[in-house]
Design an enzyme around this catalytic site. Structure first.
Site, PDB file in Angstrom:
ATOM      1  N   THR A 149     101.754 -14.473  81.421  1.00  0.00           N
ATOM      2  CA  THR A 149     101.834 -13.472  82.482  1.00  0.00           C
ATOM      3  C   THR A 149     103.094 -12.619  82.324  1.00  0.00           C
ATOM      4  O   THR A 149     104.129 -13.104  81.850  1.00  0.00           O
ATOM      5  CB  THR A 149     101.803 -14.150  83.870  1.00  0.00           C
ATOM      6  N   SER A 184     108.365 -17.513  90.619  1.00  0.00           N
ATOM      7  CA  SER A 184     107.694 -18.513  91.456  1.00  0.00           C
ATOM      8  C   SER A 184     107.485 -19.764  90.615  1.00  0.00           C
ATOM      9  O   SER A 184     107.598 -19.721  89.384  1.00  0.00           O
ATOM     10  CB  SER A 184     106.329 -18.001  91.940  1.00  0.00           C
ATOM     11  N   TYR A 186     104.718 -21.082  90.043  1.00  0.00           N
ATOM     12  CA  TYR A 186     103.584 -20.763  89.159  1.00  0.00           C
ATOM     13  C   TYR A 186     104.077 -20.033  87.905  1.00  0.00           C
ATOM     14  O   TYR A 186     103.757 -20.413  86.777  1.00  0.00           O
ATOM     15  CB  TYR A 186     102.553 -19.893  89.906  1.00  0.00           C
ATOM     16  N   HIS A 187     104.853 -18.965  88.097  1.00  0.00           N
ATOM     17  CA  HIS A 187     105.324 -18.202  86.937  1.00  0.00           C
ATOM     18  C   HIS A 187     106.164 -19.090  86.014  1.00  0.00           C
ATOM     19  O   HIS A 187     106.111 -18.963  84.798  1.00  0.00           O
ATOM     20  CB  HIS A 187     106.115 -16.967  87.391  1.00  0.00           C
ATOM     21  N   LYS A 190     104.141 -21.026  83.566  1.00  0.00           N
ATOM     22  CA  LYS A 190     103.717 -20.249  82.381  1.00  0.00           C
ATOM     23  C   LYS A 190     104.836 -20.202  81.342  1.00  0.00           C
ATOM     24  O   LYS A 190     104.586 -20.200  80.147  1.00  0.00           O
ATOM     25  CB  LYS A 190     103.336 -18.812  82.771  1.00  0.00           C
TER      26      LYS A 190
HETATM   27  P1  NAD Z   1      90.907 -18.182  88.529  1.00  0.00           P
HETATM   28  O1  NAD Z   1      91.527 -19.113  89.497  1.00  0.00           O
HETATM   29  O2  NAD Z   1      89.906 -17.222  89.032  1.00  0.00           O
HETATM   30  O3  NAD Z   1      90.230 -19.024  87.329  1.00  0.00           O
HETATM   31  C1  NAD Z   1      90.811 -20.138  86.736  1.00  0.00           C
HETATM   32  C2  NAD Z   1      89.695 -21.117  86.396  1.00  0.00           C
HETATM   33  O4  NAD Z   1      90.250 -22.249  85.729  1.00  0.00           O
HETATM   34  C3  NAD Z   1      88.970 -21.646  87.641  1.00  0.00           C
HETATM   35  O5  NAD Z   1      87.578 -21.514  87.502  1.00  0.00           O
HETATM   36  C4  NAD Z   1      89.410 -23.098  87.737  1.00  0.00           C
HETATM   37  O6  NAD Z   1      88.414 -23.940  88.285  1.00  0.00           O
HETATM   38  C5  NAD Z   1      89.707 -23.438  86.280  1.00  0.00           C
HETATM   39  N1  NAD Z   1      90.711 -24.497  86.117  1.00  0.00           N
HETATM   40  C6  NAD Z   1      91.971 -24.539  86.627  1.00  0.00           C
HETATM   41  N2  NAD Z   1      92.596 -25.664  86.237  1.00  0.00           N
HETATM   42  C7  NAD Z   1      91.719 -26.335  85.463  1.00  0.00           C
HETATM   43  C8  NAD Z   1      91.788 -27.570  84.757  1.00  0.00           C
HETATM   44  N3  NAD Z   1      92.874 -28.342  84.794  1.00  0.00           N
HETATM   45  N4  NAD Z   1      90.719 -27.973  84.021  1.00  0.00           N
HETATM   46  C9  NAD Z   1      89.594 -27.202  83.976  1.00  0.00           C
HETATM   47  N5  NAD Z   1      89.464 -26.033  84.640  1.00  0.00           N
HETATM   48  C10 NAD Z   1      90.523 -25.619  85.379  1.00  0.00           C
HETATM   49  O7  NAD Z   1      92.093 -17.424  87.779  1.00  0.00           O
HETATM   50  P2  NAD Z   1      92.039 -16.060  86.933  1.00  0.00           P
HETATM   51  O8  NAD Z   1      92.472 -14.950  87.810  1.00  0.00           O
HETATM   52  O9  NAD Z   1      90.768 -15.956  86.204  1.00  0.00           O
HETATM   53  O10 NAD Z   1      93.219 -16.327  85.908  1.00  0.00           O
HETATM   54  C11 NAD Z   1      92.930 -16.907  84.641  1.00  0.00           C
HETATM   55  C12 NAD Z   1      94.203 -16.998  83.824  1.00  0.00           C
HETATM   56  O11 NAD Z   1      94.755 -15.710  83.641  1.00  0.00           O
HETATM   57  C13 NAD Z   1      95.298 -17.844  84.489  1.00  0.00           C
HETATM   58  O12 NAD Z   1      95.927 -18.620  83.510  1.00  0.00           O
HETATM   59  C14 NAD Z   1      96.268 -16.816  85.022  1.00  0.00           C
HETATM   60  O13 NAD Z   1      97.575 -17.331  85.037  1.00  0.00           O
HETATM   61  C15 NAD Z   1      96.111 -15.678  84.048  1.00  0.00           C
HETATM   62  N6  NAD Z   1      96.411 -14.377  84.658  1.00  0.00           N
HETATM   63  C16 NAD Z   1      95.640 -13.899  85.684  1.00  0.00           C
HETATM   64  C17 NAD Z   1      95.937 -12.646  86.248  1.00  0.00           C
HETATM   65  C18 NAD Z   1      95.162 -12.080  87.415  1.00  0.00           C
HETATM   66  O14 NAD Z   1      95.563 -11.010  87.927  1.00  0.00           O
HETATM   67  N7  NAD Z   1      94.060 -12.686  87.843  1.00  0.00           N
HETATM   68  C19 NAD Z   1      97.008 -11.913  85.730  1.00  0.00           C
HETATM   69  C20 NAD Z   1      97.774 -12.433  84.687  1.00  0.00           C
HETATM   70  C21 NAD Z   1      97.453 -13.674  84.153  1.00  0.00           C
HETATM   71  N1  USQ Z   2     102.286  -7.489  97.365  1.00  0.00           N
HETATM   72  C1  USQ Z   2     102.378  -6.665  98.470  1.00  0.00           C
HETATM   73  N2  USQ Z   2     101.434  -6.775  99.427  1.00  0.00           N
HETATM   74  C2  USQ Z   2     100.396  -7.669  99.357  1.00  0.00           C
HETATM   75  C3  USQ Z   2     100.307  -8.497  98.218  1.00  0.00           C
HETATM   76  C4  USQ Z   2     101.274  -8.389  97.246  1.00  0.00           C
HETATM   77  O1  USQ Z   2     103.283  -5.830  98.571  1.00  0.00           O
HETATM   78  O2  USQ Z   2      99.578  -7.711 100.284  1.00  0.00           O
HETATM   79  C5  USQ Z   2     103.279  -7.359  96.269  1.00  0.00           C
HETATM   80  C6  USQ Z   2     103.967  -8.661  95.887  1.00  0.00           C
HETATM   81  O3  USQ Z   2     105.076  -8.920  96.724  1.00  0.00           O
HETATM   82  C7  USQ Z   2     104.327  -8.383  94.433  1.00  0.00           C
HETATM   83  C8  USQ Z   2     103.206  -7.476  93.937  1.00  0.00           C
HETATM   84  O4  USQ Z   2     102.567  -6.963  95.099  1.00  0.00           O
HETATM   85  O5  USQ Z   2     105.516  -7.676  94.352  1.00  0.00           O
HETATM   86  C9  USQ Z   2     102.161  -8.189  93.087  1.00  0.00           C
HETATM   87  O6  USQ Z   2     101.672  -9.298  93.815  1.00  0.00           O
HETATM   88  P1  USQ Z   2     100.232  -9.932  93.492  1.00  0.00           P
HETATM   89  O7  USQ Z   2      99.963 -10.973  94.521  1.00  0.00           O
HETATM   90  O8  USQ Z   2      99.229  -8.866  93.285  1.00  0.00           O
HETATM   91  O9  USQ Z   2     100.487 -10.561  92.041  1.00  0.00           O
HETATM   92  P2  USQ Z   2     101.325 -11.803  91.579  1.00  0.00           P
HETATM   93  O10 USQ Z   2     101.729 -12.709  92.670  1.00  0.00           O
HETATM   94  O11 USQ Z   2     102.414 -11.288  90.699  1.00  0.00           O
HETATM   95  O12 USQ Z   2     100.270 -12.612  90.702  1.00  0.00           O
HETATM   96  C10 USQ Z   2      99.150 -11.993  90.062  1.00  0.00           C
HETATM   97  C11 USQ Z   2      98.193 -13.098  89.654  1.00  0.00           C
HETATM   98  C12 USQ Z   2      98.873 -14.016  88.659  1.00  0.00           C
HETATM   99  C13 USQ Z   2      99.407 -13.200  87.498  1.00  0.00           C
HETATM  100  C14 USQ Z   2     100.311 -12.073  87.960  1.00  0.00           C
HETATM  101  C15 USQ Z   2     100.663 -11.108  86.844  1.00  0.00           C
HETATM  102  O13 USQ Z   2      97.773 -13.834  90.808  1.00  0.00           O
HETATM  103  O14 USQ Z   2      97.941 -14.970  88.189  1.00  0.00           O
HETATM  104  O15 USQ Z   2     100.113 -14.050  86.628  1.00  0.00           O
HETATM  105  O16 USQ Z   2      99.588 -11.281  88.925  1.00  0.00           O
HETATM  106  S1  USQ Z   2     102.338 -10.564  86.942  1.00  0.00           S
HETATM  107  O17 USQ Z   2     102.574 -10.048  88.291  1.00  0.00           O
HETATM  108  O18 USQ Z   2     102.496  -9.557  85.949  1.00  0.00           O
HETATM  109  O19 USQ Z   2     103.160 -11.748  86.695  1.00  0.00           O
END
Ligand code: NAD
Ligand code: USQ
Length: 416
Positions: A149, A184, A186-187, A190
């Site tokens: 990420t 966070s 979470y971050h 990663k």
């Molecule tokens: P999501 O929650 O929609 O999908 C994740 C899937 O993985 C789910 O179906 C969940 O059941 C499965 N999963 C989680 N842990 C598991 C485990 N231990 N074993 C088997 N299955 C498991 O999430 P997403 O938005 O599709 O994100 C996918 C990946 O992309 C994540 O690693 C996330 O960090 C990364 N990512 C997402 C975004 C975003 O904006 N959605 C942005 C940047 C990075």
């Molecule tokens: N934000 C608002 N209002 C809202 C929701 C969010 O101002 O109602 C702001 C947050 O404070 C943040 C930004 O929008 O500054 C992005 O927040 P987000 O919730 O859209 O994204 P984030 O928490 O960063 O996480 C999402 C995905 C995560 C992925 C990440 C990519 O959930 O899986 O890793 O985007 S990145 O941001 O580049 O790390």
């Protein structure tokens, strides 16, 4: 397998990015298999939230896909924090590439309290470690495509490079991993993953691509649009909903857009249709044995306030009146900062980006309007707070309530 068609395992293929990627790759002629524990559906249940769009159970989704296209995607239910699950999958499917989406991906979820921070890091770090050991033992030539990420880098006051930076120090020079300042638990998970992957590429010769993805928006791809049974997630709740999806759901209901703080937070963004293409580009151009490659996967960068204005303008064209609210930021993050992140490597491999201005109305607000009746406005306001855990907030609220009750009792006695 010829070079243009590969066998691809999609871990987390029932999720948002994974589902779209599995269908796209299958349609391109790759042989695809999904592994998922369905834990995300459980997390929605735990939080009392549901996606705006009515997603179907995975077996039903896959049956429809096969009926419509004649293409079969196999699926394995299992949790990759259990080593036998991932080892069994690699042994039976024998993929050329594994795309690893299977993680807990919400920053707010990881900040709810100690339990959620711990479960996030255990799920993500242990799952990835199991995968690395299984690859070493059973499929050392398989290419790992890992979803990282952009938030791993944080918001430094210098340009963000793609994974590595050349540093000169005391007259010596080296190319080193770019510094990480995640925002966070979470971050942080990663970042821990990235360290484990780079280490195993170095010591065991594994091959890996870390895709440092920005915030993904949109729900429709050519494949998911084929039939409503194939529809993808559209999360808009405060925990799993990403900012642009949330703003569109809010606009559809006439709710003020929830900009946190001043709204100068800048992030990289991309359309889900570009996510799936980037994944394919990484699979078709694998890293070399021993190589740990990093691509920054986003197409445009915006401040939160710019996004709110884009949504406001687009909503206006549909006759929707939208206000913008500035809420106190529940997160600890810079509300105004420098941000300039490089993202040329995927474009060099052939990515042709979809721009937000092209897709916003179709892919987002229209979908939000279509499923408007499913929107729960109670999920818009942020509850998770970076500074206080859920229990601390509950305790504080109880104290406030008791103070108010005492004040009330006091007031009554005065009035009396
Ligand atoms: P999501 O929650 O929609 O999908 C994740 C899937 O993985 C789910 O179906 C969940 O059941 C499965 N999963 C989680 N842990 C598991 C485990 N231990 N074993 C088997 N299955 C498991 O999430 P997403 O938005 O599709 O994100 C996918 C990946 O992309 C994540 O690693 C996330 O960090 C990364 N990512 C997402 C975004 C975003 O904006 N959605 C942005 C940047 C990075
Ligand atoms: N934000 C608002 N209002 C809202 C929701 C969010 O101002 O109602 C702001 C947050 O404070 C943040 C930004 O929008 O500054 C992005 O927040 P987000 O919730 O859209 O994204 P984030 O928490 O960063 O996480 C999402 C995905 C995560 C992925 C990440 C990519 O959930 O899986 O890793 O985007 S990145 O941001 O580049 O790390």
């Amino acid at each position: 397998m010829d070079g243009s068609h590969v066998k691809i395992g999609v871990l987390g293929g029932d999720g948002y990015c994974g589902w779209a990627a599995a269908l796209y790759l299958s349609r391109q002629g790759h042989e695809v298999a999904i592994v998922d524990s369905y834990i995300r559906r459980h997390w929605d249940f735990e939080l009392g939230v549901q996606t705006l769009t009515p997603i179907q159970p995975l077996p039903q989704r896959l049956r429809t896909w096969e009926q419509l296209t004649g293409k079969k995607i196999s699926s394995y239910q299992g949790d990759i924090t259990n080593y036998d699950v991932i080892a069994g999958f690699l042994t039976s499917f024998r993929p050329d590439a594994v795309i690893h989406f299977a993680e807990q991906r919400s920053a707010p979820y990881s900040m709810i309290d100690r339990e959620h921070a711990v479960s996030t890091q255990v799920n993500n770090v242990v799952g990835t470690l199991n995968l690395l050991f299984a690859l070493r033992e059973l499929a050392p030539d398989c290419h790992l495509v890992k979803l990282g990420t952009m938030g791993e880098y944080g918001t430094p006051n210098i340009d963000i490079e793609e994974g590595y930076i050349t540093i000169e120090h005391n007259g010596r020079k080296d190319v080193l991993p770019y510094p990480k300042q995640p925002g966070s638990f979470y971050h942080l998970s990663k970042v821990h993953d990235s360290h484990n992957i780079t280490f195993t590429c170095r010591i065991w010769g594994l091959r890996a691509t870390d895709l440092n993805q920005g915030v993904v928006y949109g729900t429709m791809t050519d494949e998911t649009a084929l039939d409503e049974t194939l529809i993808n997630r559209f999360d808009y709740d405060e925990v799993f909903g990403t900012v642009l999806n949330r703003f569109c759901a809010q606009a559809a209901l006439g709710h003020p857009l929830t900009v946190y703080g001043r709204g100068g937070q800048t992030r990289g963004y991309l359309d889900i249709r570009d996510t799936v293409r980037c994944i394919e580009l990484a699979c078709l151009n694998p890293a070399a044995p021993g190589e740990f490659r990093v691509f920054n996967q986003f197409t445009e960068q915006f401040t939160v306030l710019e996004l709110a204005h884009h949504v406001q303008t687009a909503a206006k064209k549909l006759g929707l009146r939208t206000e913008i609210d500035h809420l106190p930021d529940p997160r600890v993050e810079s509300e105004e900062h420098y941000y300039n992140a490089k993202h040329s490597k995927l474009v060099e491999l052939g990515l042709q980006p979809h721009l937000l201005s092209d897709s916003l109305l179709d892919s987002l607000i229209n979908v939000a309007m279509r499923y408007r009746d499913r929107i729960d406005a109670g999920l818009f306001m942020p509850q998770v707070n970076w500074r206080k855990t859920r229990n601390e907030r509950r305790a504080a609220n109880q104290t406030l309530e008791s103070v108010a009750a005492e004040a009330g009792a006091d007031g009554n006695s005065h009035r009396g």
